[in-house]
Design a protein around this motif. Structure first.
Motif, PDB file in Angstrom:
ATOM      1  N   HIS A 125      64.892  65.858  29.606  1.00 32.92           N
ATOM      2  CA  HIS A 125      63.744  65.123  30.142  1.00 32.92           C
ATOM      3  C   HIS A 125      62.865  66.131  30.887  1.00 32.92           C
ATOM      4  O   HIS A 125      63.358  66.886  31.719  1.00 32.92           O
ATOM      5  CB  HIS A 125      64.221  64.025  31.097  1.00 32.92           C
ATOM      6  N   GLY A 126      61.581  66.132  30.595  1.00 29.14           N
ATOM      7  CA  GLY A 126      60.684  67.158  31.087  1.00 29.14           C
ATOM      8  C   GLY A 126      60.228  66.997  32.526  1.00 29.14           C
ATOM      9  O   GLY A 126      59.063  67.271  32.845  1.00 29.14           O
ATOM     10  N   ARG A 127      61.125  66.580  33.397  1.00 29.33           N
ATOM     11  CA  ARG A 127      60.855  66.500  34.832  1.00 29.33           C
ATOM     12  C   ARG A 127      62.073  66.999  35.609  1.00 29.33           C
ATOM     13  O   ARG A 127      63.175  67.050  35.074  1.00 29.33           O
ATOM     14  CB  ARG A 127      60.550  65.052  35.260  1.00 29.33           C
ATOM     15  N   VAL A 169      74.661  66.068  25.646  1.00 25.24           N
ATOM     16  CA  VAL A 169      74.287  66.020  27.061  1.00 25.24           C
ATOM     17  C   VAL A 169      72.828  65.630  27.180  1.00 25.24           C
ATOM     18  O   VAL A 169      71.990  66.058  26.387  1.00 25.24           O
ATOM     19  CB  VAL A 169      74.528  67.393  27.736  1.00 25.24           C
ATOM     20  N   LYS A 170      72.533  64.814  28.213  1.00 29.79           N
ATOM     21  CA  LYS A 170      71.145  64.521  28.584  1.00 29.79           C
ATOM     22  C   LYS A 170      70.949  64.971  30.027  1.00 29.79           C
ATOM     23  O   LYS A 170      71.732  64.618  30.900  1.00 29.79           O
ATOM     24  CB  LYS A 170      70.831  63.032  28.452  1.00 29.79           C
ATOM     25  N   THR A 171      69.904  65.752  30.254  1.00 31.44           N
ATOM     26  CA  THR A 171      69.675  66.280  31.596  1.00 31.44           C
ATOM     27  C   THR A 171      68.188  66.469  31.834  1.00 31.44           C
ATOM     28  O   THR A 171      67.345  65.995  31.054  1.00 31.44           O
ATOM     29  CB  THR A 171      70.464  67.593  31.800  1.00 31.44           C
ATOM     30  N   ARG A 172      67.859  67.160  32.934  1.00 28.63           N
ATOM     31  CA  ARG A 172      66.471  67.417  33.309  1.00 28.63           C
ATOM     32  C   ARG A 172      66.220  68.923  33.419  1.00 28.63           C
ATOM     33  O   ARG A 172      67.132  69.726  33.226  1.00 28.63           O
ATOM     34  CB  ARG A 172      66.153  66.716  34.636  1.00 28.63           C
ATOM     35  N   LEU A 173      64.989  69.281  33.766  1.00 28.32           N
ATOM     36  CA  LEU A 173      64.617  70.689  33.850  1.00 28.32           C
ATOM     37  C   LEU A 173      65.369  71.404  34.962  1.00 28.32           C
ATOM     38  O   LEU A 173      65.639  72.599  34.882  1.00 28.32           O
ATOM     39  CB  LEU A 173      63.117  70.829  34.101  1.00 28.32           C
ATOM     40  N   GLY A 174      65.702  70.685  36.010  1.00 32.31           N
ATOM     41  CA  GLY A 174      66.371  71.242  37.173  1.00 32.31           C
ATOM     42  C   GLY A 174      66.321  70.232  38.299  1.00 32.31           C
ATOM     43  O   GLY A 174      65.808  69.124  38.131  1.00 32.31           O
ATOM     44  N   TRP A 175      66.853  70.605  39.457  1.00 32.51           N
ATOM     45  CA  TRP A 175      66.834  69.687  40.601  1.00 32.51           C
ATOM     46  C   TRP A 175      65.424  69.596  41.190  1.00 32.51           C
ATOM     47  O   TRP A 175      64.939  68.520  41.503  1.00 32.51           O
ATOM     48  CB  TRP A 175      67.808  70.163  41.670  1.00 32.51           C
ATOM     49  N   ASP A 176      64.763  70.744  41.351  1.00 34.32           N
ATOM     50  CA  ASP A 176      63.403  70.776  41.871  1.00 34.32           C
ATOM     51  C   ASP A 176      62.658  71.956  41.235  1.00 34.32           C
ATOM     52  O   ASP A 176      63.190  72.637  40.356  1.00 34.32           O
ATOM     53  CB  ASP A 176      63.396  70.868  43.400  1.00 34.32           C
ATOM     54  N   ASP A 177      61.439  72.193  41.685  1.00 35.00           N
ATOM     55  CA  ASP A 177      60.618  73.242  41.066  1.00 35.00           C
ATOM     56  C   ASP A 177      61.228  74.628  41.223  1.00 35.00           C
ATOM     57  O   ASP A 177      60.944  75.524  40.420  1.00 35.00           O
ATOM     58  CB  ASP A 177      59.207  73.232  41.660  1.00 35.00           C
ATOM     59  N   PRO A 221      70.860  70.976  17.946  1.00 33.88           N
ATOM     60  CA  PRO A 221      69.591  70.253  18.035  1.00 33.88           C
ATOM     61  C   PRO A 221      69.145  70.083  19.488  1.00 33.88           C
ATOM     62  O   PRO A 221      69.964  69.816  20.378  1.00 33.88           O
ATOM     63  CB  PRO A 221      69.909  68.896  17.401  1.00 33.88           C
ATOM     64  N   ILE A 222      67.848  70.234  19.709  1.00 34.44           N
ATOM     65  CA  ILE A 222      67.249  70.037  21.024  1.00 34.44           C
ATOM     66  C   ILE A 222      66.246  68.889  20.915  1.00 34.44           C
ATOM     67  O   ILE A 222      65.309  68.941  20.123  1.00 34.44           O
ATOM     68  CB  ILE A 222      66.531  71.308  21.515  1.00 34.44           C
ATOM     69  N   PHE A 223      66.478  67.854  21.725  1.00 37.79           N
ATOM     70  CA  PHE A 223      65.606  66.681  21.725  1.00 37.79           C
ATOM     71  C   PHE A 223      64.801  66.644  23.024  1.00 37.79           C
ATOM     72  O   PHE A 223      65.332  66.890  24.109  1.00 37.79           O
ATOM     73  CB  PHE A 223      66.424  65.397  21.595  1.00 37.79           C
ATOM     74  N   GLY A 224      63.516  66.321  22.898  1.00 41.20           N
ATOM     75  CA  GLY A 224      62.653  66.204  24.068  1.00 41.20           C
ATOM     76  C   GLY A 224      62.502  64.754  24.492  1.00 41.20           C
ATOM     77  O   GLY A 224      62.538  63.843  23.673  1.00 41.20           O
ATOM     78  N   ASN A 225      62.334  64.560  25.801  1.00 45.73           N
ATOM     79  CA  ASN A 225      62.210  63.217  26.362  1.00 45.73           C
ATOM     80  C   ASN A 225      61.197  63.247  27.498  1.00 45.73           C
ATOM     81  O   ASN A 225      61.154  64.194  28.268  1.00 45.73           O
ATOM     82  CB  ASN A 225      63.581  62.755  26.869  1.00 45.73           C
ATOM     83  N   GLY A 226      60.375  62.204  27.561  1.00 41.81           N
ATOM     84  CA  GLY A 226      59.432  62.081  28.652  1.00 41.81           C
ATOM     85  C   GLY A 226      58.007  61.889  28.195  1.00 41.81           C
ATOM     86  O   GLY A 226      57.426  62.769  27.556  1.00 41.81           O
ATOM     87  N   GLU A 231      53.301  64.066  35.269  1.00 42.98           N
ATOM     88  CA  GLU A 231      53.398  64.230  33.814  1.00 42.98           C
ATOM     89  C   GLU A 231      54.607  65.079  33.453  1.00 42.98           C
ATOM     90  O   GLU A 231      54.900  66.084  34.106  1.00 42.98           O
ATOM     91  CB  GLU A 231      52.127  64.903  33.285  1.00 42.98           C
ATOM     92  N   ALA A 232      55.335  64.665  32.422  1.00 44.14           N
ATOM     93  CA  ALA A 232      56.484  65.445  31.957  1.00 44.14           C
ATOM     94  C   ALA A 232      56.001  66.774  31.379  1.00 44.14           C
ATOM     95  O   ALA A 232      55.024  66.827  30.645  1.00 44.14           O
ATOM     96  CB  ALA A 232      57.263  64.665  30.907  1.00 44.14           C
ATOM     97  N   ASP A 233      56.707  67.850  31.738  1.00 40.73           N
ATOM     98  CA  ASP A 233      56.367  69.195  31.270  1.00 40.73           C
ATOM     99  C   ASP A 233      57.411  69.633  30.246  1.00 40.73           C
ATOM    100  O   ASP A 233      58.573  69.851  30.578  1.00 40.73           O
ATOM    101  CB  ASP A 233      56.353  70.162  32.455  1.00 40.73           C
ATOM    102  N   TRP A 234      56.981  69.771  29.000  1.00 39.94           N
ATOM    103  CA  TRP A 234      57.897  70.131  27.921  1.00 39.94           C
ATOM    104  C   TRP A 234      57.930  71.643  27.650  1.00 39.94           C
ATOM    105  O   TRP A 234      58.570  72.093  26.703  1.00 39.94           O
ATOM    106  CB  TRP A 234      57.477  69.413  26.630  1.00 39.94           C
ATOM    107  N   THR A 235      57.272  72.440  28.488  1.00 38.78           N
ATOM    108  CA  THR A 235      57.171  73.876  28.225  1.00 38.78           C
ATOM    109  C   THR A 235      58.542  74.534  28.097  1.00 38.78           C
ATOM    110  O   THR A 235      58.802  75.307  27.155  1.00 38.78           O
ATOM    111  CB  THR A 235      56.371  74.574  29.340  1.00 38.78           C
TER     112      THR A 235
END
Length: 330
Positions: free
Chosen positions: A171-173, A140-148, A200-205, A182-186
């Motif tokens: 993806h860190g956004r 799966v490829k996804t993002r941090l969430g829909w919004d903050d 495995p966890i892959f980071g993107n951004g 800026e993408a946030d990888w926290t």
């Protein structure tokens, strides 16, 4: 060794992101030569596959030298996605990937891509249906969430792992951010710190340089990095990062002759895949990136995007080589 089920990817794999209108077989060919360890197709519409649309079907074209290669699917209907996983499995990729990250309006407003970040139970149900529809590993490829206010990726990671995915790229956004800021990888780092996470966890951004790849690997502990926009017109970035991670030194940047040679290879593959007329036309989106930052190259780029035949493009590429080699000799 990082593995997606039985697929061995090396100690710290670099993945080519699935990019619409970019990550086609010709582009993947030059990125594979440039050092990409795992690549994905452009995202394929599940509705298009069910309708047997020519454009969607053509996106299933994969070649033996590309392996390991994943087919990425997107859609809003669970049964349709499961059926399309079966269709994609039939062309024998190495894995199936689900897109829950595309932020563009025409995708998200149809309930697909990043829209599923607003309905996690449906995302989980859809993922489980795809996992059950294929014998291949599902990622799966996804993002941090829909919004903050909905950065729920830590919970999502656990739930998707529990129903059978074999790797996750984040993806860190948020979707609302699109590609801005800026993408946030926290939170990506927090997923890696979670003792329950085994996949495995892959980071993107925002990985644009070897230094940033090293910094983010060390800071966030990811198993690998997915690279997207930084590879457009610059497929050398994969090997440059690998070399820097291994030695702490830099590879020599590609010369003008290198840029011309790879651009020509890209064009030749595009023509073999789609015929001269369409192959030349679709390469137009890449010329500005291949020759970005070259003093005085604007006129060459303008001519390249107006050329209609391979012979015209080849003539211009030869002029570029001659012009810049002459300047370099002074």
């Amino acid at each position: 060794m990082v593995k997606i089920k039985d697929i061995e990817l090396g100690d710290f794999p670099l993945l080519l992101a699935p990019m619409e209108d970019v990550s086609d077989p010709p582009f993947r060919a030059v990125c594979k030569a440039g050092g990409a360890d795992l690549m994905y197709t452009e995202f394929v519409s599940s509705e298009g596959l069910i309708r047997d649309a020519a454009k969607s079907r053509q996106k299933l074209d994969i070649f033996e030298y590309e392996r390991p290669i994943g087919i990425q699917l997107f859609g809003s209907d669970i049964e349709t996605m499961a059926e399309c996983a079966k269709i994609a499995t039939a062309v024998s990729p190495d894995l199936i990937d689900i897109n829950y990250g595309c932020p563009v309006k025409q995708v998200a407003c149809r309930g697909a891509g990043a829209a599923l970040l607003q309905d996690i139970p449906k995302m989980v149900a859809m993922t489980e249906a795809v996992v059950k529809a294929t014998h291949l590993p599902v990622t799966v490829k996804t993002r941090l969430g829909w919004d903050d206010s909905t950065k729920n990726i830590e919970d999502v990671a656990e739930r998707l792992q529990d129903i059978g995915i074999q790797a996750l790229t984040v993806h860190g956004r948020t979707r609302v951010q699109m590609y801005k800021g800026e993408a946030d990888w926290t939170l990506i780092g927090r997923i890696k710190e979670n003792s329950r996470i085994r996949i495995p966890i892959f980071g993107n951004g925002d990985i644009t340089t070897p230094e940033k790849a090293l910094e983010y690997r060390n800071r966030y502990g990811v198993d690998g990095i997915m690279i997207g926009r930084a590879s457009i017109g610059y497929p050398w970035i994969f090997n440059e990062i690998k070399h820097f991670l291994k030695t702490g030194t830099y590879l020599t940047h590609p010369t003008i002759a290198d840029r011309v040679a790879v651009c020509r290879q890209h064009l030749e593959f595009s023509i073999r895949w789609k015929g001269e007329k369409l192959g030349v036309l679709e390469m137009r989106r890449h010329y500005a990136s291949y020759f970005k930052g070259m003093d005085g190259a604007k006129s060459f780029r303008n001519r390249l995007v107006q050329a209609d035949t391979f012979a015209e493009v080849e003539e211009i590429l030869q002029e570029i080589s001659a012009t810049y080699s002459l300047e370099a000799s002074y």
